[in-house]
Design an enzyme around this catalytic site. Structure first.
Site, short mmCIF file in Angstrom:
data_model
loop_
_atom_site.label_atom_id
_atom_site.label_comp_id
_atom_site.label_asym_id
_atom_site.label_seq_id
_atom_site.Cartn_x
_atom_site.Cartn_y
_atom_site.Cartn_z
N ASP A 10 0.86 -1.17 0.00
CA ASP A 10 0.00 0.00 0.00
C ASP A 10 0.90 1.23 0.00
O ASP A 10 2.07 1.17 0.42
CB ASP A 10 -0.89 -0.01 1.25
CG ASP A 10 -1.65 1.28 1.43
OD1 ASP A 10 -2.38 1.67 0.50
OD2 ASP A 10 -1.48 1.92 2.48
N ASP A 12 -0.29 5.17 0.59
CA ASP A 12 -0.62 6.21 1.56
C ASP A 12 -0.74 5.63 2.97
O ASP A 12 -1.58 4.77 3.23
CB ASP A 12 -1.95 6.88 1.18
CG ASP A 12 -1.88 7.60 -0.15
OD1 ASP A 12 -1.04 8.50 -0.28
OD2 ASP A 12 -2.65 7.25 -1.06
N LYS A 141 -10.54 -0.82 -2.64
CA LYS A 141 -10.50 -1.38 -1.29
C LYS A 141 -11.73 -0.88 -0.53
O LYS A 141 -12.12 0.26 -0.69
CB LYS A 141 -9.23 -0.91 -0.57
CG LYS A 141 -7.93 -1.29 -1.28
CD LYS A 141 -6.72 -0.64 -0.62
CE LYS A 141 -5.43 -0.89 -1.40
NZ LYS A 141 -4.25 -0.25 -0.80
#
Length: 219
Positions: A10, A12, A141
């Site tokens: 991932d 951020d 997501k």
């Protein structure tokens, strides 16, 4: 002990600490339209795909089309990234160790490609062999699609890959896809539950930690 087939990162909140950039951009946009906005409201967006965040801002009273909201936020965050890339503690060192060990890395982010590419450009050369971005999936997501696509880029089964995540939607996506999902909470707490892997930080983590997980789960 064997290496994982790949590590799916991932962006951020996991690789880089851009969440404050997003919250600042959201706050400035809402305030510019006369709408009060708090950090607590911004934290509710952590891990969401950008169109979901835009819809939440519209619901709060922002009278702009979703694509305009997304482009405005992206412009502001990319501008901040170009000034300084705030890597998370231990992230670059861990990334370097993984790449040095010959384990391919794919970025799986709900940020759009132009922002993700700006972050990748700030990493050591050839750190990432693939990218799945939020503007290139049909479901973001917490849907498993992003991580299924991330493993699929390399022709791998998700269960052979490690995923690193900091958010609730992101960790749910990685777990639903069947990866060896590791939660590294940052701005939002992640619920501890049986079978869930949580690390407090990436600082001091090594490839040996990943090998231990893959070996344990393959027994």
């Amino acid at each position: 002990m064997t290496n994982p087939a790949a590590v799916l990162w991932d962006m951020d909140g996991t690789l880089v600490d851009t969440e404050p950039y997003w919250i600042r951009a959201e706050t400035e946009l809402m305030n510019a339209h006369g709408i009060d906005w708090s950090e607590e409201q911004g934290l509710e967006f952590v891990g969401n795909d950008l169109l979901t965040s835009a819809a939440m801002m519209q619901k709060a009273g922002l009278d702009l089309p979703a694509p305009v909201i997304v482009d405005t936020l992206l412009d502001e965050v990319v501008s901040q990234i170009e000034e300084a890339v705030p890597f998370r503690p231990g992230a670059l060192e861990f990334l370097d160790a993984i790449v040095t060990a010959g384990i391919p890395c794919v970025m799986v982010t709900m940020s759009y490609r132009r922002l993700a590419e700006a972050v990748i450009a700030a990493c050591p050369e050839n750190s990432f062999v693939g990218l799945v971005s939020g503007d290139e999936v049909s479901a973001g997501k917490p849907d498993p699609e992003p991580y299924l696509k991330g493993a699929g880029l390399l022709g791998l089964e998700p269960g052979t890959c490690v995923a690193l995540e900091d958010s609730k939607p992101g960790l749910a996506s990685a777990e639903a896809a069947g990866t060896i999902a590791i939660g590294v909470p940052h701005l939002v707490d992640l619920e501890a539950r049986e079978g869930r892997i949580l690390w407090s930080s990436l600082e001091g983590r090594t490839v040996a930690d990943l090998r231990e997980l893959t070996s344990r789960l393959s027994v």
